[in-house]
Design a protein around this motif. Structure first.
Motif, short mmCIF file in Angstrom:
data_model
loop_
_atom_site.label_atom_id
_atom_site.label_comp_id
_atom_site.label_asym_id
_atom_site.label_seq_id
_atom_site.Cartn_x
_atom_site.Cartn_y
_atom_site.Cartn_z
N TRP A 233 0.83 -1.20 0.00
CA TRP A 233 0.00 0.00 0.00
C TRP A 233 0.87 1.26 0.00
O TRP A 233 0.59 2.22 -0.73
CB TRP A 233 -0.94 0.00 1.20
CG TRP A 233 -1.72 1.26 1.32
CD1 TRP A 233 -1.60 2.21 2.28
CD2 TRP A 233 -2.72 1.75 0.42
NE1 TRP A 233 -2.47 3.23 2.05
CE2 TRP A 233 -3.17 2.98 0.91
CE3 TRP A 233 -3.27 1.26 -0.76
CZ2 TRP A 233 -4.15 3.72 0.25
CZ3 TRP A 233 -4.25 2.01 -1.40
CH2 TRP A 233 -4.67 3.22 -0.89
N MET A 234 1.91 1.27 0.80
CA MET A 234 2.78 2.45 0.88
C MET A 234 3.49 2.71 -0.45
O MET A 234 3.67 3.86 -0.85
CB MET A 234 3.78 2.30 2.02
CG MET A 234 3.14 2.33 3.40
SD MET A 234 2.08 3.77 3.71
CE MET A 234 3.29 5.08 3.68
N LYS A 235 3.87 1.66 -1.15
CA LYS A 235 4.50 1.83 -2.47
C LYS A 235 3.55 2.53 -3.43
O LYS A 235 3.93 3.45 -4.15
CB LYS A 235 4.91 0.48 -3.06
CG LYS A 235 6.15 -0.10 -2.49
CD LYS A 235 6.46 -1.41 -3.19
CE LYS A 235 7.62 -2.14 -2.56
NZ LYS A 235 7.86 -3.44 -3.21
N GLY B 155 1.89 8.03 -5.89
CA GLY B 155 0.86 8.98 -6.29
C GLY B 155 -0.29 8.35 -7.06
O GLY B 155 -1.05 9.05 -7.71
N GLU B 156 -0.42 7.04 -6.99
CA GLU B 156 -1.50 6.36 -7.70
C GLU B 156 -2.85 6.70 -7.08
O GLU B 156 -2.98 6.86 -5.87
CB GLU B 156 -1.30 4.84 -7.66
CG GLU B 156 -0.06 4.38 -8.37
CD GLU B 156 -0.13 4.56 -9.87
OE1 GLU B 156 -1.23 4.51 -10.45
OE2 GLU B 156 0.93 4.76 -10.48
N ARG B 157 -3.88 6.81 -7.91
CA ARG B 157 -5.22 7.12 -7.44
C ARG B 157 -6.21 6.01 -7.74
O ARG B 157 -7.28 5.95 -7.17
CB ARG B 157 -5.73 8.42 -8.07
CG ARG B 157 -4.91 9.63 -7.68
CD ARG B 157 -5.07 9.91 -6.19
NE ARG B 157 -4.29 11.06 -5.79
CZ ARG B 157 -3.17 11.00 -5.09
NH1 ARG B 157 -2.69 9.85 -4.71
NH2 ARG B 157 -2.53 12.08 -4.75
N ASP C 60 -11.07 -9.91 -9.79
CA ASP C 60 -10.59 -8.53 -9.69
C ASP C 60 -11.77 -7.58 -9.58
O ASP C 60 -12.77 -7.75 -10.24
CB ASP C 60 -9.77 -8.14 -10.91
CG ASP C 60 -8.57 -9.04 -11.13
OD1 ASP C 60 -8.18 -9.70 -10.15
OD2 ASP C 60 -8.06 -9.07 -12.24
N LYS C 61 -11.61 -6.58 -8.74
CA LYS C 61 -12.62 -5.53 -8.59
C LYS C 61 -11.90 -4.19 -8.72
O LYS C 61 -11.00 -3.89 -7.95
CB LYS C 61 -13.29 -5.58 -7.21
CG LYS C 61 -13.88 -6.92 -6.86
CD LYS C 61 -15.11 -7.19 -7.68
CE LYS C 61 -15.72 -8.50 -7.21
NZ LYS C 61 -16.41 -9.19 -8.24
N GLN C 62 -12.28 -3.40 -9.71
CA GLN C 62 -11.65 -2.09 -9.89
C GLN C 62 -12.39 -1.06 -9.07
O GLN C 62 -13.59 -0.96 -9.15
CB GLN C 62 -11.62 -1.70 -11.36
CG GLN C 62 -10.73 -0.51 -11.60
CD GLN C 62 -10.34 -0.38 -13.05
OE1 GLN C 62 -10.73 -1.18 -13.87
NE2 GLN C 62 -9.57 0.62 -13.35
N ARG C 63 -11.64 -0.28 -8.27
CA ARG C 63 -12.22 0.77 -7.41
C ARG C 63 -11.56 2.08 -7.74
O ARG C 63 -10.44 2.18 -7.92
CB ARG C 63 -11.93 0.47 -5.95
CG ARG C 63 -12.75 -0.62 -5.36
CD ARG C 63 -14.16 -0.28 -5.18
NE ARG C 63 -14.28 0.70 -4.11
CZ ARG C 63 -15.38 1.28 -3.80
NH1 ARG C 63 -16.46 1.03 -4.45
NH2 ARG C 63 -15.45 2.15 -2.84
#
Length: 70
Positions: free
Chosen positions: A48-50, A55-57, A67-70
């Motif tokens: 998660w920290m990576k 800067g990923e959103r 897979d579930k895209q959020r």
């Protein structure tokens, strides 16, 4: 393009369960979807920290059930 984040569905809820996960370097999380109950997850803190520091959103959650895209 969304980065992938591995998550494990967890059965236990509550403060004690969350604290146990944190001691294991996991982050307790919940994914909410419209009209459906929340799904309790555990996410590796390091992964998660990576993603957060990059800067990923948008992330793609890699779950046992697909897979579930959020």
């Amino acid at each position: 393009m969304a980065r992938e984040l591995k998550a494990v569905v967890r059965e236990q809820k509550g403060r004690q369960a969350a604290n146990r996960l944190r001691r294991e370097e996991l982050i307790p999380a919940v994914v909410y979807r419209e009209g459906k109950p929340g799904t309790n997850l555990a996410i590796a803190r390091r992964d998660w920290m990576k993603i957060l520091n990059a800067g990923e959103r948008v992330v793609t959650l890699k779950l046992d059930g697909g897979d579930k895209q959020r």
